[in-house]
Design a protein around this motif. Structure first.
Motif, mmCIF file in Angstrom:
data_model
loop_
_atom_site.group_PDB
_atom_site.id
_atom_site.type_symbol
_atom_site.label_atom_id
_atom_site.label_comp_id
_atom_site.label_asym_id
_atom_site.label_seq_id
_atom_site.Cartn_x
_atom_site.Cartn_y
_atom_site.Cartn_z
ATOM 1 N N GLY A 337 15.035 -45.974 0.645
ATOM 2 C CA GLY A 337 15.728 -47.239 0.438
ATOM 3 C C GLY A 337 17.005 -47.390 1.236
ATOM 4 O O GLY A 337 17.683 -48.430 1.129
ATOM 5 N N SER A 338 17.381 -46.377 2.031
ATOM 6 C CA SER A 338 18.617 -46.454 2.821
ATOM 7 C C SER A 338 18.524 -47.597 3.826
ATOM 8 O O SER A 338 17.528 -47.745 4.537
ATOM 9 N N LEU A 339 19.568 -48.377 3.902
ATOM 10 C CA LEU A 339 19.556 -49.591 4.722
ATOM 11 C C LEU A 339 19.913 -49.288 6.172
ATOM 12 O O LEU A 339 20.752 -48.428 6.457
ATOM 13 N N ALA A 340 19.275 -50.007 7.078
ATOM 14 C CA ALA A 340 19.523 -49.860 8.512
ATOM 15 C C ALA A 340 20.370 -51.029 8.996
ATOM 16 O O ALA A 340 20.214 -52.161 8.532
ATOM 17 N N TRP A 341 21.250 -50.745 9.951
ATOM 18 C CA TRP A 341 22.143 -51.776 10.476
ATOM 19 C C TRP A 341 22.615 -51.364 11.867
ATOM 20 O O TRP A 341 22.366 -50.250 12.312
ATOM 21 N N VAL A 342 23.251 -52.278 12.563
ATOM 22 C CA VAL A 342 23.761 -52.027 13.913
ATOM 23 C C VAL A 342 25.279 -52.131 13.874
ATOM 24 O O VAL A 342 25.831 -53.128 13.382
ATOM 25 N N ASP A 343 25.970 -51.092 14.365
ATOM 26 C CA ASP A 343 27.429 -51.097 14.295
ATOM 27 C C ASP A 343 28.033 -51.860 15.472
ATOM 28 O O ASP A 343 27.308 -52.429 16.318
ATOM 29 N N ALA A 344 29.363 -51.868 15.547
ATOM 30 C CA ALA A 344 30.071 -52.649 16.569
ATOM 31 C C ALA A 344 29.805 -52.145 17.978
ATOM 32 O O ALA A 344 29.989 -52.883 18.954
ATOM 33 N N LEU A 345 29.372 -50.893 18.110
ATOM 34 C CA LEU A 345 29.074 -50.328 19.421
ATOM 35 C C LEU A 345 27.612 -50.507 19.808
ATOM 36 O O LEU A 345 27.173 -49.984 20.832
ATOM 37 N N GLY A 346 26.856 -51.225 18.986
ATOM 38 C CA GLY A 346 25.458 -51.457 19.287
ATOM 39 C C GLY A 346 24.558 -50.283 18.982
ATOM 40 O O GLY A 346 23.475 -50.150 19.567
ATOM 41 N N ARG A 347 24.979 -49.432 18.050
ATOM 42 C CA ARG A 347 24.177 -48.265 17.680
ATOM 43 C C ARG A 347 23.488 -48.515 16.340
ATOM 44 O O ARG A 347 24.091 -49.053 15.413
ATOM 45 N N GLU A 401 8.887 -56.658 8.896
ATOM 46 C CA GLU A 401 9.122 -56.980 10.306
ATOM 47 C C GLU A 401 10.234 -58.006 10.458
ATOM 48 O O GLU A 401 11.077 -57.891 11.358
ATOM 49 N N ALA A 402 10.244 -58.998 9.580
ATOM 50 C CA ALA A 402 11.273 -60.041 9.672
ATOM 51 C C ALA A 402 12.664 -59.461 9.423
ATOM 52 O O ALA A 402 13.627 -59.801 10.133
ATOM 53 N N ALA A 403 12.802 -58.581 8.436
ATOM 54 C CA ALA A 403 14.104 -57.992 8.129
ATOM 55 C C ALA A 403 14.577 -57.098 9.269
ATOM 56 O O ALA A 403 15.755 -57.138 9.662
ATOM 57 N N ILE A 404 13.655 -56.299 9.834
ATOM 58 C CA ILE A 404 14.024 -55.417 10.940
ATOM 59 C C ILE A 404 14.410 -56.232 12.165
ATOM 60 O O ILE A 404 15.392 -55.926 12.861
ATOM 61 N N ALA A 405 13.661 -57.280 12.438
ATOM 62 C CA ALA A 405 13.969 -58.122 13.597
ATOM 63 C C ALA A 405 15.334 -58.780 13.447
ATOM 64 O O ALA A 405 16.147 -58.797 14.382
ATOM 65 N N ARG A 406 15.609 -59.311 12.266
ATOM 66 C CA ARG A 406 16.860 -60.053 12.057
ATOM 67 C C ARG A 406 18.091 -59.149 12.142
ATOM 68 O O ARG A 406 19.081 -59.483 12.800
ATOM 69 N N ASP A 407 18.054 -57.967 11.493
ATOM 70 C CA ASP A 407 19.255 -57.141 11.384
ATOM 71 C C ASP A 407 19.377 -56.081 12.473
ATOM 72 O O ASP A 407 20.471 -55.572 12.705
ATOM 73 N N VAL A 408 18.257 -55.749 13.148
ATOM 74 C CA VAL A 408 18.301 -54.692 14.159
ATOM 75 C C VAL A 408 17.702 -55.159 15.486
ATOM 76 O O VAL A 408 18.364 -55.139 16.520
ATOM 77 N N GLY A 409 16.454 -55.590 15.465
ATOM 78 C CA GLY A 409 15.747 -55.908 16.706
ATOM 79 C C GLY A 409 16.411 -56.984 17.532
ATOM 80 O O GLY A 409 16.617 -56.812 18.751
ATOM 81 N N ASP A 410 16.749 -58.116 16.901
ATOM 82 C CA ASP A 410 17.338 -59.228 17.658
ATOM 83 C C ASP A 410 18.683 -58.850 18.264
ATOM 84 O O ASP A 410 19.035 -59.308 19.361
ATOM 85 N N ARG A 411 19.439 -58.019 17.584
ATOM 86 C CA ARG A 411 20.750 -57.630 18.095
ATOM 87 C C ARG A 411 20.634 -56.696 19.292
ATOM 88 O O ARG A 411 21.544 -56.611 20.117
ATOM 89 N N LEU A 412 19.502 -55.979 19.399
ATOM 90 C CA LEU A 412 19.334 -55.001 20.473
ATOM 91 C C LEU A 412 18.228 -55.392 21.444
ATOM 92 O O LEU A 412 17.849 -54.591 22.309
ATOM 93 N N ASN A 413 17.711 -56.629 21.300
ATOM 94 C CA ASN A 413 16.624 -57.109 22.148
ATOM 95 C C ASN A 413 15.402 -56.185 22.080
ATOM 96 O O ASN A 413 14.807 -55.819 23.099
ATOM 97 N N LEU A 414 15.043 -55.801 20.860
ATOM 98 C CA LEU A 414 13.888 -54.940 20.631
ATOM 99 C C LEU A 414 12.897 -55.662 19.730
ATOM 100 O O LEU A 414 13.272 -56.422 18.840
#
Length: 693
Positions: A337-347, A401-414
């Motif tokens: 259940g650990s949440l994934a996110w992208v930090d200010a450095l794009g990691r 897929e929608a959650a991953i795209a919104r919070d991670v994929g779209d920010r990193l163009n993945l």
């Protein structure tokens, strides 16, 4: 006892394991945060129906929980008054001179559980040899008791300097305060009778802070079980891996802080003993956290203290110290259940924040919108959306897929799949780093161990973790998805009593040492006798150092009365232990005194040896009824992957990776560098292909 039940409340799932006359029944249900006992009852209903018995047939219930840990981390305890020696009011805030990052000017540390306005100093002083230097100010204590009674407090903690040597002042203070307030009162000489006032004071404050909440919960649990017809006793597993009565747990709830993970370590140690594996690393990944523990000679490593609520990952000294006997492990916020996110450095980052059971990962379709590790596992094909938790929870790949795209994929163009791969790689690398750190801190090479993986999420990630750590073999035991709950059923009735006394070997007094050991033994055996009338085994450990050193090392001692000649034996054992820890002993220097600082007596009931098994390499290929595309991290692409039912595998059958072996509570992902072999006891052995050859 032939019908025994283990219940483990985790941050996401509540696991139930029922041993009914030698046959295991188990289930996982989502943890109910509003009423944790309800999730236990829901799970018990499931396993009782599986076994065809009722509540009245249960002979014992063994329970472990992270509720005390969560209350400390989330600061959900009661308002606590802390009564301490005059001049020591700010010890729990000043901490020690140690800084976990020497050059960080903006060091963040956990705030004390008791703020300054709720800490009350009183006059009275015990000296460093246990003598009274100044009488206790009883009039001031009586006035303070009136203030506490009118202050809206929920509990009282008392911690006086040097009370571990002489508890008289603490005991008298409790009498005076108890005469005027109807609150639970914890004293440090009972909760943690060890030297070092910061750790001892913090531990007694933690005990008082969670005591009303845990007492209320345990009372509700017992009441609900009795209402259902269960007349059996309930025992709790404590952080040291033994069982204690509910009454003891309610009085000393701080000993429950790591009770759930302790069950997992016992489970892994039992597997190690069955297969004769002397060096094992246990890997327990659930819904909220991942725990890693080293097991040597069939026993998990233990310690006298640990930390919760660390502000900096892996950094010793950045958390809240709890000074109690505990199974030593490293724990990180890396669960399903650990949440994934992208930090200010794009990691990409994962955890420590968790979706928990409410609302859960996005794919649970229970209101969660942020991506979790389970969402990434689902997108990569590791999970069957129609057969998660035995079909009890239907997963939505589209929502994941929608959650991953919104919070991670779209920010990193993945795209969703590369983003999911990135999430899993980050969490796997975090766990690999934690395992490396834990091994190095103990002077071990992690790759020398066999991994034992369990917990709902661990079998999904174990093979990849082995790839990163250079581990060639990994065991997935039967019931791995509820491993901690099964571990509860294998735990002995046990208790560890400790006392700090500075005893120099040059002036070794066997009569005084024997009296101290006998007192500790009586205390430990008294707790054990609450649960068993069988034979009790004892272990004696002295924590020793060279005089002037800042910390001690454990030295096992013989279980018998000591004589004056034993000073030489104890010295030799210390030098041997010191050389094992640090490479060489500092011997031959005149005037360098060796001293005992703390003595420990651990009592536990004797348990039967488990059946022994040998690891089999397996030769017959298992038939593959199904396959689907699953992303293989070693190859970096989705591959046709065999899907097999674990229950259909016979001993000796070999499954070539990549494969996914499914069961009700978890799935085992066999990556392309590994094969899996079914063992005689139902365990799965993952073996690296090159190592097998």
């Amino acid at each position: 006892m032939t019908i025994r039940l283990g219940a483990d409340i985790g941050g996401t799932f509540t696991d139930i394991a029922l041993d009914c006359r030698g046959r295991m029944h188990s289930t996982k249900v989502l943890t109910n945060y509003a009423a944790p006992e309800q999730a236990i009852l829901d799970g018990i209903d499931v396993v009782l129906a599986q076994a065809g018995i009722g509540y009245g047939d249960l002979e014992i219930v063994i329970h472990g929980t992270t509720l005390a840990t969560n209350a400390l981390i989330e600061r959900r305890g009661v308002r606590t008054a802390f009564v301490t020696t005059e001049g020591f009011r700010d010890v729990i805030e000043m901490r020690t001179e140690s800084r976990f990052d020497q050059y960080d000017l903006n060091l963040r540390l956990p705030a004390p559980l008791v703020p300054r306005e709720d800490r009350f100093p009183v006059a009275g002083r015990i000296g460093a040899q246990g003598q009274e230097l100044q009488p206790l100010d009883e009039a001031a204590l009586a006035a303070l008791a009136d203030r506490i009674a009118a202050g809206g407090y929920g509990a009282v903690a008392i911690g006086f300097i040097h009370s571990y040597l002489n508890p008289a002042h603490e005991q008298r203070a409790r009498q005076i305060i108890a005469a005027k307030v109807a609150l639970p009162i914890s004293i440090s000489s009972e909760v943690s009778p060890q030297m070092r006032e910061f750790e001892r004071f913090n531990t007694v404050c933690a005990n008082a802070y969670v005591r009303p909440q845990m007492a209320s919960y345990l009372d509700r649990l017992q009441t609900r079980l009795k209402e259902q017809g269960a007349g059996c006793p309930v025992f709790m597993i404590h952080s040291g891996g033994g069982l204690v009565s509910v009454e003891t747990a309610a009085e000393f709830p701080v000993r429950l802080v790591e009770s759930g993970p302790a069950g997992g370590a016992i489970f892994a140690a039992d597997v190690a003993r069955r297969f004769g594996l002397e060096r094992v690393v246990s890997y327990d990944m659930g819904g909220t956290t991942a725990k890693i523990c080293l097991i040597e000679d069939f026993a998990p490593k233990t310690a006298r203290s640990f930390e919760v609520a660390r502000t900096t990952r892996f950094a010793k000294g950045s958390g809240m110290p709890i000074s109690i006997p505990v199974i030593e492990m490293i724990e990180i916020g890396a669960g399903g259940g650990s949440l994934a996110w992208v930090d200010a450095l794009g990691r990409i980052q994962t955890g420590p924040e968790s979706a928990a059971s409410e609302p859960g990962p996005a794919c649970y379709q229970r209101g969660g919108e942020r991506p979790a590790i389970t969402d990434a596992d689902l997108v990569l094909g590791k999970l069957d959306p129609e057969n998660f938790a035995g079909g009890a929870i239907r997963l939505s790949t589209a929502k994941a897929e929608a959650a991953i795209a919104r919070d991670v994929g779209d920010r990193l163009n993945l795209g969703p799949e590369p983003a999911a791969f990135g999430i899993c790689e980050v969490v796997d690398e975090n766990m690999a780093n934690a395992a490396r750190v834990h091994a190095v801190e103990n002077g071990k090479n992690i790759s020398d161990n066999i991994m034992v993986a369990f917990g709902g999420a661990a079998p999904l990630h174990a093979a990849r973790l082995c790839e990163k750590l250079g581990i060639d073999r990994c065991l997935i035991p039967p019931g791995a998805g509820v491993g901690s709950a099964i571990g509860f059923l294998k735990a002995p009735f046990g208790y560890e009593a400790l006392a700090s006394r500075i005893i120099g070997l040059s002036g070794f007094d066997p009569a005084a040492v024997n009296a101290l050991v006998e007192g500790l033994r009586a205390t430990a055996e008294g707790f054990v006798r609450q649960g068993t009338s069988g034979r009790i085994l004892c272990e004696i450990v002295a924590f020793m150092r060279y005089r002037g050193q800042g910390w001690e090392i454990p030295v096992p001692l013989p279980v018998r009365p000591f004589t004056a000649e034993d000073a030489g034996l104890i010295r030799a054992r210390f030098l041997d232990a010191y050389a094992r820890f640090f490479g060489r002993a500092i011997d031959g220097l005149s005037g360098l005194e060796i001293e005992i600082v703390t003595l420990s007596v651990k009592a536990s009931d004797q348990r039967a040896e488990p059946d022994r098994h040998s690891l089999t390499p397996g030769r017959s290929e298992a038939p593959v009824p199904l396959s689907r595309a699953v992303f293989d991290p070693a190859r970096g692409e989705a591959l046709p992957t065999a899907i097999l039912d674990r229950a259909a595998l016979a001993p000796g059958m070999r499954v070539q990776g990549p494969a996914v072996i499914v069961e009700r509570e978890t799935s085992t992902v066999v990556t392309s560098p590994f094969d899996a072999v079914m063992q005689g006891d139902g365990s799965l052995l993952l073996t690296r292909k090159e190592a097998a050859e």
